[in-house]
Write an enzyme that holds these catalytic residues in place. Structure first.
Site, PDB file in Angstrom:
ATOM      1  N   ASP A 128      11.088   4.408  13.732  1.00  0.00           N
ATOM      2  CA  ASP A 128      12.301   3.953  13.044  1.00  0.00           C
ATOM      3  C   ASP A 128      13.480   4.860  13.388  1.00  0.00           C
ATOM      4  OD1 ASP A 128      10.704   2.050  11.751  1.00  0.00           O
ATOM      5  OD2 ASP A 128      10.273   3.420  10.091  1.00  0.00           O
ATOM      6  N   HIS A 134       6.518   2.646   2.163  1.00  0.00           N
ATOM      7  CA  HIS A 134       7.309   2.667   3.398  1.00  0.00           C
ATOM      8  C   HIS A 134       7.715   1.247   3.795  1.00  0.00           C
ATOM      9  CE1 HIS A 134       8.370   4.374   7.446  1.00  0.00           C
ATOM     10  NE2 HIS A 134       8.204   3.104   7.778  1.00  0.00           N
ATOM     11  N   GLU A 135       6.750   0.358   3.848  1.00  0.00           N
ATOM     12  CA  GLU A 135       7.043  -1.020   4.266  1.00  0.00           C
ATOM     13  C   GLU A 135       7.895  -1.749   3.232  1.00  0.00           C
ATOM     14  OE1 GLU A 135       6.588  -1.910   7.222  1.00  0.00           O
ATOM     15  OE2 GLU A 135       5.294  -0.233   7.783  1.00  0.00           O
ATOM     16  N   HIS A 140      11.579  -0.885   3.795  1.00  0.00           N
ATOM     17  CA  HIS A 140      12.202  -1.715   4.838  1.00  0.00           C
ATOM     18  C   HIS A 140      12.574  -3.085   4.269  1.00  0.00           C
ATOM     19  CE1 HIS A 140      11.533   0.895   8.245  1.00  0.00           C
ATOM     20  NE2 HIS A 140      10.212   0.892   8.110  1.00  0.00           N
TER      21      HIS A 140
END
Length: 250
Positions: free
Chosen positions: A131, A54-55, A58
């Site tokens: 988000d 997930h990170e 980004h």
């Protein structure tokens, strides 16, 4: 906020018995204000993997989209503010005006984590809740406040608000039902396009996504230099491949 950062930096310097405050103290102070203190909460291997992807999603969307703020640090250490991980971007200069394309790119970065989940795990998680909230509000402001919709035209549909009260931007009371439906459709279109943009970037650089996510799971924290080195190596490789294809064609 600036006073809080300065005070926090001074405390950090005092704790290490330093006579002066260093740039690293300010970096740590900003992280603590924005993300919160680190919280050593053990994560299961499955959750740890999902947070890492997930990170990384980004971070990579930000790295590959021109004009995005540089990625300063990526972490999968939980914080006291409830985050299981975070991606910090550091603007290089004050920005007083933001273009339509820059807003769209920001939304793509916001949804990079959700896009990575869809690509790798074939389903989203609840980790993208904030988000989605931020991306949806950005799209909403684009449509009703900034006139950035070809469907609705250069018209402001936002109601006068007291910004200090916070909350989502509201539509004018005199806007009809048909207009409200068009606004909802445009917001949905912008958010969907932002997610597709992020997904396409990650598909194109999927090997980098796996490499950075693997490194993040191993080290828990990676900084700008580490992630940029991997991205630069990928860009150089792609550039070389394009040159080889051009030579073959000629």
């Amino acid at each position: 906020m600036r006073i809080l950062r300065t005070n926090e930096a001074a405390l950090l310097a005092a704790r290490r018995k330093a006579e002066t405050v260093s740039p690293n103290d300010f970096d740590l102070a900003i992280e603590r204000v924005v993300a919160g203190l680190q919280r050593k909460t053990p994560l299961t291997p499955e959750i740890r993997k999902k947070v890492a992807y997930h990170e990384t999603g980004h971070a990579l969307v930000a790295c590959y989209l021109p004009g995005s703020d540089p990625v300063h640090k990526v972490s999968i250490i939980p914080t006291t503010k409830g985050a299981l991980g975070y991606t910090m971007q550091r603007p290089t200069e004050d920005q007083f005006l933001v273009s339509e394309n820059e807003l769209k790119n920001r939304m793509a970065v916001m949804l990079g984590g959700r896009a990575a989940e869809l690509l790798v795990f074939n389903e989203p998680t609840t980790g993208a809740s904030n988000d989605l909230e931020r991306a949806t509000e950005t799209a909403r402001r684009m449509v009703i406040e900034f006139g950035m919709s070809s469907e609705l035209g250069p018209v402001r549909y936002a109601a006068p608000t007291m910004m200090y009260l916070g909350g989502a931007t509201q539509i004018r009371e005199d806007a009809g039902e048909t207009t409200a439906e068009k606004i909802d459709a445009e917001i949905r279109r912008l958010v969907t396009e932002a997610q597709e943009q992020a997904l396409n970037i990650l598909k194109e650089h999927e090997s980098v996504l796996h490499e950075v996510a693997g490194t993040l799971q191993e080290k828990e924290v990676i900084n700008h230099e580490e992630i940029q080195a991997i991205v630069d190596r990928d860009k150089k490789k792609n550039s070389q491949n394009e040159e080889d294809v051009f030579k073959d064609e000629n």
